[in-house]
Design a protein around this motif. Structure first.
Motif, short mmCIF file in Angstrom:
data_model
loop_
_atom_site.label_atom_id
_atom_site.label_comp_id
_atom_site.label_asym_id
_atom_site.label_seq_id
_atom_site.Cartn_x
_atom_site.Cartn_y
_atom_site.Cartn_z
N ALA A 212 49.23 40.84 -16.05
CA ALA A 212 48.97 40.44 -14.67
C ALA A 212 49.55 39.08 -14.37
O ALA A 212 49.58 38.19 -15.24
CB ALA A 212 47.45 40.43 -14.41
N ALA A 213 50.02 38.89 -13.14
CA ALA A 213 50.49 37.59 -12.65
C ALA A 213 49.42 37.04 -11.72
O ALA A 213 49.08 37.67 -10.72
CB ALA A 213 51.82 37.74 -11.92
N VAL A 214 48.88 35.87 -12.07
CA VAL A 214 47.70 35.32 -11.40
C VAL A 214 47.99 33.89 -10.95
O VAL A 214 48.69 33.13 -11.64
CB VAL A 214 46.48 35.33 -12.36
CG1 VAL A 214 45.23 34.86 -11.65
CG2 VAL A 214 46.28 36.72 -12.94
N SER A 215 47.47 33.52 -9.79
CA SER A 215 47.69 32.17 -9.27
C SER A 215 47.07 31.13 -10.20
O SER A 215 46.00 31.34 -10.76
CB SER A 215 47.10 32.03 -7.87
OG SER A 215 45.69 32.15 -7.91
N THR B 279 55.21 29.90 -6.13
CA THR B 279 55.81 29.95 -7.46
C THR B 279 54.83 29.53 -8.55
O THR B 279 55.24 29.27 -9.67
CB THR B 279 57.04 29.02 -7.53
OG1 THR B 279 56.63 27.68 -7.21
CG2 THR B 279 58.12 29.46 -6.55
N ASP B 280 53.55 29.48 -8.23
CA ASP B 280 52.57 28.95 -9.18
C ASP B 280 51.87 30.03 -9.99
O ASP B 280 50.72 29.89 -10.39
CB ASP B 280 51.53 28.09 -8.44
CG ASP B 280 50.69 28.92 -7.47
OD1 ASP B 280 51.17 30.00 -7.06
OD2 ASP B 280 49.57 28.49 -7.14
N LEU B 281 52.55 31.16 -10.25
CA LEU B 281 51.91 32.26 -10.97
C LEU B 281 51.92 32.02 -12.47
O LEU B 281 52.89 31.53 -13.05
CB LEU B 281 52.64 33.57 -10.67
CG LEU B 281 52.50 34.11 -9.25
CD1 LEU B 281 53.27 35.41 -9.11
CD2 LEU B 281 51.04 34.33 -8.89
N VAL B 282 50.80 32.40 -13.11
CA VAL B 282 50.67 32.38 -14.56
C VAL B 282 50.54 33.83 -15.03
O VAL B 282 49.84 34.63 -14.41
CB VAL B 282 49.43 31.57 -15.00
CG1 VAL B 282 49.27 31.62 -16.51
CG2 VAL B 282 49.55 30.12 -14.53
N CYS B 283 51.24 34.17 -16.11
CA CYS B 283 51.24 35.56 -16.60
C CYS B 283 50.21 35.71 -17.72
O CYS B 283 50.21 34.95 -18.69
CB CYS B 283 52.63 35.93 -17.11
SG CYS B 283 52.87 37.70 -17.31
N SER C 55 52.70 32.04 -22.83
CA SER C 55 53.18 30.66 -22.69
C SER C 55 54.55 30.58 -22.02
O SER C 55 54.85 29.63 -21.30
CB SER C 55 53.23 29.97 -24.06
OG SER C 55 54.08 30.69 -24.94
N THR C 56 55.40 31.59 -22.23
CA THR C 56 56.73 31.58 -21.62
C THR C 56 56.65 31.53 -20.10
O THR C 56 57.53 30.97 -19.43
CB THR C 56 57.53 32.83 -22.06
OG1 THR C 56 57.52 32.92 -23.48
CG2 THR C 56 58.97 32.77 -21.56
N PHE C 57 55.59 32.10 -19.54
CA PHE C 57 55.43 32.15 -18.09
C PHE C 57 54.14 31.46 -17.66
O PHE C 57 53.43 31.92 -16.78
CB PHE C 57 55.44 33.61 -17.61
CG PHE C 57 56.60 34.40 -18.15
CD1 PHE C 57 57.89 34.11 -17.77
CD2 PHE C 57 56.39 35.43 -19.06
CE1 PHE C 57 58.97 34.83 -18.28
CE2 PHE C 57 57.45 36.16 -19.56
CZ PHE C 57 58.74 35.86 -19.18
N GLY C 58 53.85 30.33 -18.29
CA GLY C 58 52.68 29.55 -17.95
C GLY C 58 52.93 28.69 -16.71
O GLY C 58 54.00 28.73 -16.09
N GLU C 59 51.95 27.86 -16.39
CA GLU C 59 52.02 27.03 -15.19
C GLU C 59 53.18 26.04 -15.24
O GLU C 59 53.79 25.70 -14.23
CB GLU C 59 50.70 26.30 -15.00
CG GLU C 59 50.57 25.58 -13.68
CD GLU C 59 49.19 25.00 -13.46
OE1 GLU C 59 48.98 24.36 -12.42
OE2 GLU C 59 48.32 25.20 -14.34
N ASP C 60 53.52 25.57 -16.44
CA ASP C 60 54.60 24.59 -16.60
C ASP C 60 55.97 25.21 -16.86
O ASP C 60 56.94 24.51 -17.08
CB ASP C 60 54.26 23.64 -17.76
CG ASP C 60 52.99 22.84 -17.50
OD1 ASP C 60 52.73 22.55 -16.32
OD2 ASP C 60 52.26 22.54 -18.46
#
Length: 551
Positions: free
Chosen positions: A197-200, A208-212, A238-243
């Motif tokens: 899931a992609a979550v805010s 663009t602030d989605l976290v996977c 982690s690859t698609f984290g907030e940062d």
């Protein structure tokens, strides 16, 4: 009644299509009632699904989304489902259903984003509205209008004895995923036993602030967490984290692998669209050039870097992507077709595709599919919607009529479907030609028809150009419903005024993207101008030397 397709979904051996007027069509294998026709017979070409008699006297509902699992489907308006129901994946009762039934439980549930656990248990709620649905394997998922996620069927849940160990729990009633309380779930996908899931990052989604997050079975690394340990609860990739520098905009899951589309959160001159895959790779479904599995997301390097990808889907053991310019690539089992080795290609053409293979449209120069919309992958077939929703192509396994061509033969290349609008057009064309021949043709009529053909080709080219340009600037597909009203009401289009309206309505992120896009173009012009001047100086220097003069 329009027959433009706005969304498609492919199951194990059937396909669903949603049209602009809210109608649903199905075709393919009919066992377990998965086509929703009231029968279990196969349909070799698309048929309309009837919802009469199942809506409590409210008339035919109009749907806005479709999803298809291995043996079941769900449609959104409210939520309806039909087909195989051994694990409760239909969300009602215990029996299979060959006709659509509304999921009544959603009327009795409240969104977990607005309720406490105790309130939800006491059913002190208002009817729930669903805005998005997904299905896969033997589970179903829904995102409500407040951004909360619900799951039912045979789905991963924390073990009753040890919360860190997941188990598959069958439930015919939608269960809330409490881990995302206070956040907005934007995208979700599921495989046989895992969910992504992609979550805010915050309470609301701002662009663009989605976290996977991923959870469930991980025996092939399909969660993308760097190991093969299952997860009972969602854990951030982690690859698609907030940062992360990458922003997610599409997710899909195969049986045991996952694919994700991203773009750079910031850019100077060009948008960089990228496809990432992880999990089981033994059939090449990861597209990394090997049959190795991987537990961390890796980019698919066989795709052109400048391509803007707009649609992604995974079959059981193959993956396909679609670009804004109408290019389609597939990779995985049997040349990316998903076919079993004993029922497909032979000789030098056989074997799994470890790198992306491009499928070409036989009807257009360059092989581009005109005005692309979406693609969907079943277990062993792929369906593409293009022509701005008026044309469909399919390829792969043809058994049970899953390709919608009126026959059961396999196809190794994209072939047109017998879509209702196409059939009506062919009929009108036939009747027109018959009348034309009866009345006798003139050279002026022939010339007019040739001119009309040229104009259609130009229109297709301009539509493709407009779509690519719109995606480049706004990072979302061009939607006719969002075009300025002045385009329809006046012969004069005031570009300055409309640009001001766009900037006035845009949020901060959209304005930042517009600014970067403009600055990127400006810097590119400066760079080109400098290069041009350097080239001219060098040419003049060489010419002067050849004439024996000092420059």
């Amino acid at each position: 009644m329009t027959k433009k397709v706005v969304s498609i979904a492919a199951g194990e051996a059937h396909t669903l299509a949603l049209t602009g007027d809210g109608s649903v069509f199905s075709w393919g294998r009919g066992t377990f009632g998965r086509l929703g026709t009231g029968k279990e017979t196969d349909e070799l070409s698309p048929v309309r699904v009837s919802f009469r008699g199942g809506s409590g006297g409210r008339g035919e509902p109009k749907f806005v989304g479709v999803a298809a699992g291995a043996y079941h489907m769900a449609d959104d308006g409210s939520v309806w489902s039909w087909g195989y129901n051994i694990y409760g994946q239909l969300g009602h009762g215990e029996e299979n259903s060959s006709v659509p039934k509304i999921i009544e439980q959603f009327k009795e549930l409240g969104a977990p984003n607005s309720l406490s656990r105790d309130q939800n248990a006491n059913r002190q709620t208002t009817p729930l509205k669903v805005s998005s649905i997904k299905a896969g394997g033997m589970m179903s998922l829904a995102i409500d209008n407040l951004g909360a996620l619900w799951i039912w069927g045979n789905s991963p849940q924390p073990s009753s004895t040890e919360e860190e160990i997941f188990s598959l729990v069958s439930s015919s009633s939608p269960l809330p995923v409490w881990d995302f309380h206070g956040h907005t779930v934007v995208k979700v996908a599921c495989g046989n036993e895992h969910v992504v899931a992609a979550v805010s990052a915050g309470e609301n989604f701002s662009g663009t602030d989605l976290v996977c997050y991923a959870w469930g079975n991980n025996n092939h690394g399909q969660l993308g967490l760097g190991d093969k340990e299952g997860r009972a609860r969602p854990q951030a990739i982690s690859t698609f984290g907030e940062d992360s520098p990458w922003a997610i905009y599409e997710i899909s899951c195969g049986a045991f692998h996952t694919a994700i589309l991203t773009h750079k959160k910031s850019y100077d001159q060009e948008i960089e669209s990228r496809c990432w895959t992880f999990g089981l790779g033994e059939n090449g479904q990861l597209g990394h050039g090997t049959a190795m599995s991987t537990s961390l997301p890796e980019p698919v390097d066989g795709l052109p870097m400048e391509t803007i990808l707009i649609s992604l889907d995974c079959g059981l053991f193959h993956t396909s992507v679609l670009s804004a310019s109408g290019e389609v690539w597939s990779w995985g089992m049997e040349k990316g077709l998903g076919l079993c080795p004993d029922a497909s290609l032979a000789g030098d053409n056989a074997g799994d595709a470890l790198f992306p293979i491009r499928h070409r449209c036989s009807e257009t120069p360059g092989g581009l599919f005109p005005v692309p919309v979406q693609l969907a992958c079943g277990a062993a077939h792929t369906v593409l919607v293009a022509g701005d929703g008026e044309k469909l192509w399919a390829w792969g396994r043809g058994r049970s009529g899953v390709l919608g061509r009126g026959q059961t033969a396999d196809s190794f290349v994209p072939v047109p479907l017998m879509w209702p609008s196409l059939e009506a057009g062919l009929k009108r064309n036939y009747e027109s030609k018959a009348s034309f021949h009866r009345s006798g043709s003139s050279s002026s009529e022939t010339s007019a028809m040739e001119e009309l053909s040229v104009l259609r080709e130009k229109l297709t080219l301009m539509e493709r150009y407009a779509t690519v340009l719109h995606v480049s600037i706004f990072r979302k597909s061009l939607d006719q419903r969002n075009l300025p009203k002045s385009l329809y009401d006046s012969e004069v289009f005031d570009i300055k005024r409309e640009l001001e309206n766009v900037m006035e309505a845009a949020d901060t992120d959209e304005l930042a993207r517009l600014k970067m896009f403009y600055e990127g173009m400006l810097s590119a012009v400066k760079d080109r101008l400098m290069k041009r001047r350097i080239q001219e100086v060098v040419k003049e220097y060489i010419r002067s030397l050849s004439l024996g003069r000092q420059p």
